[in-house]
Motif scaffolding. Sequence first.
Motif, PDB file in Angstrom:
ATOM      1  N   ASP A 144      75.648  59.101   9.892  1.00 12.71           N
ATOM      2  CA  ASP A 144      75.221  60.493  10.052  1.00 12.71           C
ATOM      3  C   ASP A 144      75.105  60.870  11.523  1.00 12.71           C
ATOM      4  N   PHE A 145      75.089  62.165  11.747  1.00 12.43           N
ATOM      5  CA  PHE A 145      74.987  62.713  13.101  1.00 12.43           C
ATOM      6  C   PHE A 145      73.892  63.775  13.139  1.00 12.43           C
ATOM      7  N   SER A 146      73.414  64.060  14.336  1.00 14.37           N
ATOM      8  CA  SER A 146      72.461  65.158  14.525  1.00 14.37           C
ATOM      9  C   SER A 146      72.699  65.725  15.916  1.00 14.37           C
ATOM     10  N   PHE A 147      72.919  67.017  16.004  1.00 15.46           N
ATOM     11  CA  PHE A 147      73.206  67.603  17.317  1.00 15.46           C
ATOM     12  C   PHE A 147      72.207  68.674  17.744  1.00 15.46           C
ATOM     13  N   SER A 148      71.244  69.000  16.865  1.00 18.85           N
ATOM     14  CA  SER A 148      70.364  70.113  17.243  1.00 18.85           C
ATOM     15  C   SER A 148      69.378  69.709  18.356  1.00 18.85           C
ATOM     16  N   GLY A 149      68.958  68.418  18.367  1.00 14.49           N
ATOM     17  CA  GLY A 149      68.033  67.953  19.402  1.00 14.49           C
ATOM     18  C   GLY A 149      68.689  67.958  20.775  1.00 14.49           C
ATOM     19  N   LEU A 150      69.976  67.712  20.767  1.00 11.16           N
ATOM     20  CA  LEU A 150      70.749  67.691  22.014  1.00 11.16           C
ATOM     21  C   LEU A 150      70.739  69.077  22.670  1.00 11.16           C
ATOM     22  N   LYS A 151      70.910  70.063  21.815  1.00  6.67           N
ATOM     23  CA  LYS A 151      70.883  71.454  22.296  1.00  6.67           C
ATOM     24  C   LYS A 151      69.499  71.793  22.876  1.00  6.67           C
ATOM     25  N   THR A 152      68.442  71.287  22.230  1.00  9.92           N
ATOM     26  CA  THR A 152      67.082  71.529  22.729  1.00  9.92           C
ATOM     27  C   THR A 152      66.887  70.848  24.088  1.00  9.92           C
ATOM     28  N   ALA A 153      67.446  69.635  24.229  1.00  6.83           N
ATOM     29  CA  ALA A 153      67.331  68.918  25.513  1.00  6.83           C
ATOM     30  C   ALA A 153      68.032  69.707  26.624  1.00  6.83           C
ATOM     31  N   VAL A 154      69.173  70.293  26.296  1.00  3.02           N
ATOM     32  CA  VAL A 154      69.910  71.112  27.275  1.00  3.02           C
ATOM     33  C   VAL A 154      69.049  72.316  27.674  1.00  3.02           C
ATOM     34  N   LYS A 155      68.440  72.941  26.688  1.00  7.04           N
ATOM     35  CA  LYS A 155      67.612  74.133  26.922  1.00  7.04           C
ATOM     36  C   LYS A 155      66.462  73.795  27.877  1.00  7.04           C
ATOM     37  N   ARG A 156      65.824  72.650  27.620  1.00 13.08           N
ATOM     38  CA  ARG A 156      64.691  72.239  28.459  1.00 13.08           C
ATOM     39  C   ARG A 156      65.114  72.005  29.899  1.00 13.08           C
ATOM     40  N   ILE A 157      66.235  71.336  30.083  1.00  6.63           N
ATOM     41  CA  ILE A 157      66.726  71.053  31.455  1.00  6.63           C
ATOM     42  C   ILE A 157      67.044  72.373  32.167  1.00  6.63           C
ATOM     43  N   ILE A 158      67.694  73.288  31.460  1.00  5.22           N
ATOM     44  CA  ILE A 158      68.073  74.561  32.081  1.00  5.22           C
ATOM     45  C   ILE A 158      66.809  75.347  32.485  1.00  5.22           C
ATOM     46  N   GLU A 159      65.810  75.322  31.620  1.00  2.00           N
ATOM     47  CA  GLU A 159      64.595  76.107  31.890  1.00  2.00           C
ATOM     48  C   GLU A 159      63.710  75.498  32.982  1.00  2.00           C
ATOM     49  N   ASN A 160      63.711  74.151  33.036  1.00  2.00           N
ATOM     50  CA  ASN A 160      62.733  73.505  33.919  1.00  2.00           C
ATOM     51  C   ASN A 160      63.297  72.859  35.184  1.00  2.00           C
ATOM     52  N   GLU A 161      64.579  72.603  35.212  1.00  2.00           N
ATOM     53  CA  GLU A 161      65.138  71.932  36.393  1.00  2.00           C
ATOM     54  C   GLU A 161      66.373  72.710  36.836  1.00  2.00           C
ATOM     55  N   HIS A 162      66.827  72.423  38.024  1.00  2.00           N
ATOM     56  CA  HIS A 162      67.935  73.235  38.531  1.00  2.00           C
ATOM     57  C   HIS A 162      69.181  72.385  38.794  1.00  2.00           C
ATOM     58  N   TYR A 163      69.876  72.128  37.735  1.00  2.00           N
ATOM     59  CA  TYR A 163      71.131  71.387  37.877  1.00  2.00           C
ATOM     60  C   TYR A 163      72.293  72.366  37.787  1.00  2.00           C
ATOM     61  N   PRO A 164      73.362  72.114  38.540  1.00  2.00           N
ATOM     62  CA  PRO A 164      74.542  72.989  38.417  1.00  2.00           C
ATOM     63  C   PRO A 164      75.082  72.937  36.982  1.00  2.00           C
ATOM     64  N   SER A 165      75.631  74.041  36.513  1.00  2.00           N
ATOM     65  CA  SER A 165      76.068  74.083  35.112  1.00  2.00           C
ATOM     66  C   SER A 165      77.137  73.035  34.807  1.00  2.00           C
ATOM     67  N   GLU A 166      77.971  72.676  35.807  1.00  2.00           N
ATOM     68  CA  GLU A 166      79.012  71.677  35.491  1.00  2.00           C
ATOM     69  C   GLU A 166      78.397  70.294  35.213  1.00  2.00           C
ATOM     70  N   VAL A 167      77.250  70.018  35.825  1.00  2.00           N
ATOM     71  CA  VAL A 167      76.586  68.723  35.587  1.00  2.00           C
ATOM     72  C   VAL A 167      75.981  68.707  34.172  1.00  2.00           C
ATOM     73  N   VAL A 168      75.341  69.808  33.809  1.00  2.00           N
ATOM     74  CA  VAL A 168      74.764  69.909  32.461  1.00  2.00           C
ATOM     75  C   VAL A 168      75.888  69.818  31.420  1.00  2.00           C
ATOM     76  N   ALA A 169      76.962  70.542  31.657  1.00  2.00           N
ATOM     77  CA  ALA A 169      78.098  70.537  30.719  1.00  2.00           C
ATOM     78  C   ALA A 169      78.669  69.131  30.579  1.00  2.00           C
ATOM     79  N   CYS A 170      78.796  68.438  31.697  1.00  2.00           N
ATOM     80  CA  CYS A 170      79.380  67.090  31.698  1.00  2.00           C
ATOM     81  C   CYS A 170      78.506  66.117  30.914  1.00  2.00           C
ATOM     82  N   GLU A 171      77.188  66.126  31.190  1.00  2.00           N
ATOM     83  CA  GLU A 171      76.292  65.203  30.476  1.00  2.00           C
ATOM     84  C   GLU A 171      76.241  65.550  28.976  1.00  2.00           C
ATOM     85  N   PHE A 172      76.290  66.834  28.660  1.00  2.00           N
ATOM     86  CA  PHE A 172      76.292  67.244  27.251  1.00  2.00           C
ATOM     87  C   PHE A 172      77.560  66.721  26.555  1.00  2.00           C
ATOM     88  N   GLU A 173      78.702  66.976  27.181  1.00  2.00           N
ATOM     89  CA  GLU A 173      79.969  66.554  26.568  1.00  2.00           C
ATOM     90  C   GLU A 173      80.009  65.031  26.404  1.00  2.00           C
TER      91      GLU A 173
END
Length: 345
Positions: free
Chosen positions: A220-249
């Motif tokens: 099985d898989f679960s991807f909704s928590g991953l999206k929440t982790a992305v949201k938290r990083i975007i809201e609380n830390e300042h990483y360039p979008s390409e870094v967030v995109a890369c770690e997500f992918e």
Amino acid sequence: MNIFSIETSCDETACAVVKDGIIELASSLATSKEIHESTGGVVPEIAARKQVEAILPVINSCLEKFSSIKEDIDAIAVTIGPGLIGSLIVGIEAAKALALAWNKPLIPVNHLIGHIYANFLEEDRKENTTTQKNILFPAIALVVSGGHTDLVLIKNHGDLEYLGGTIDDAAGEAFDKTARLLKLSNYLGGVLLSKKAAECKENTLQGRFPRPMINQDNYDFSFSGLKTAVKRIIENEHYPSEVVACEFENAVCDVLVFKTIKAAKEFNVKSILMGGGVAANKQLRQRLKQEAEALDISFYTPSLKLCGDNAVYIASAAYFNMHKVSLNNLESVQPNPSLSVMDKV
Ligand code: KG4
Ligand code: ZN
């Protein structure tokens, strides 16, 4: 055998004629994607109205292309689900009308099985040469689309065993939601997110996002928590979008590749088949190919054109899983919006 196929499960209106399940003779496609981009997602009612507008022009255009090939059509195939009910109805009713008018049987098709059979179509066809791919069973199929993520063991055509799937968001849905969080796209942002990730020179977020369920002993898989982790990083830390995109992918690919290869080893398969919109992802294609071939397993994934929704693979799935419905039983062919990969049609 030539199958005329229709696909209208969501926002694409598509028709094709395919010979013997592997040779594309003609195809046409219209999409209402641009409209849904402006509303930030599919409005089912609008998608259905666009299907009504497009269905006859798309059928005509496909038949016009096919008319230069002096051959007959032997059966009609149509997607009956999963998808949006209003969109599905348009294709199904058109297919029934053609079956009656041409006096040909109708073959209902599961869209998710279609994604898998995109792998059976031959590519780069040279004039008058037909080379059927020698896809061997048992095979593991990974279906990764906007609405589904499933791992299936295929023992033979029509003989499937469900191994696992997402318990919440689909992989494509996670790509789309993350692309929206990164303000890359309002709708179907998978490609743009992947392009953004490719701009990343150094992944300074390496390992910060979860690889959900990777260590659980299941498929099985679960991807909704991953999206929440992305949201938290975007809201609380300042990483360039390409870094967030890369770690997500990387996180999504790590889980998909790990579980697919684990299944391939456990069931000692000869082939791995990937299909669905997310199968267009470059990293996923490269990593699965590399890992499969290191184990001496053949890896198949469709050309980019055949990863997204179209009618060509619907005809292929119809050919290899032929459940013909006779003309006096057409009312048994009904839309099923929530059809799963294991549901028989
Ligand atoms: O199979 P599909 O065309 O429609 C469904 O049946 O759902 O899949 C569409 C999904 C979308 O979520 C889209 O963002 C994703 O496939 N997608 C990608 C890529 N190209 C399309 N996701 C990641 N990387 C890509 N290159
Ligand atoms: Zn699809």
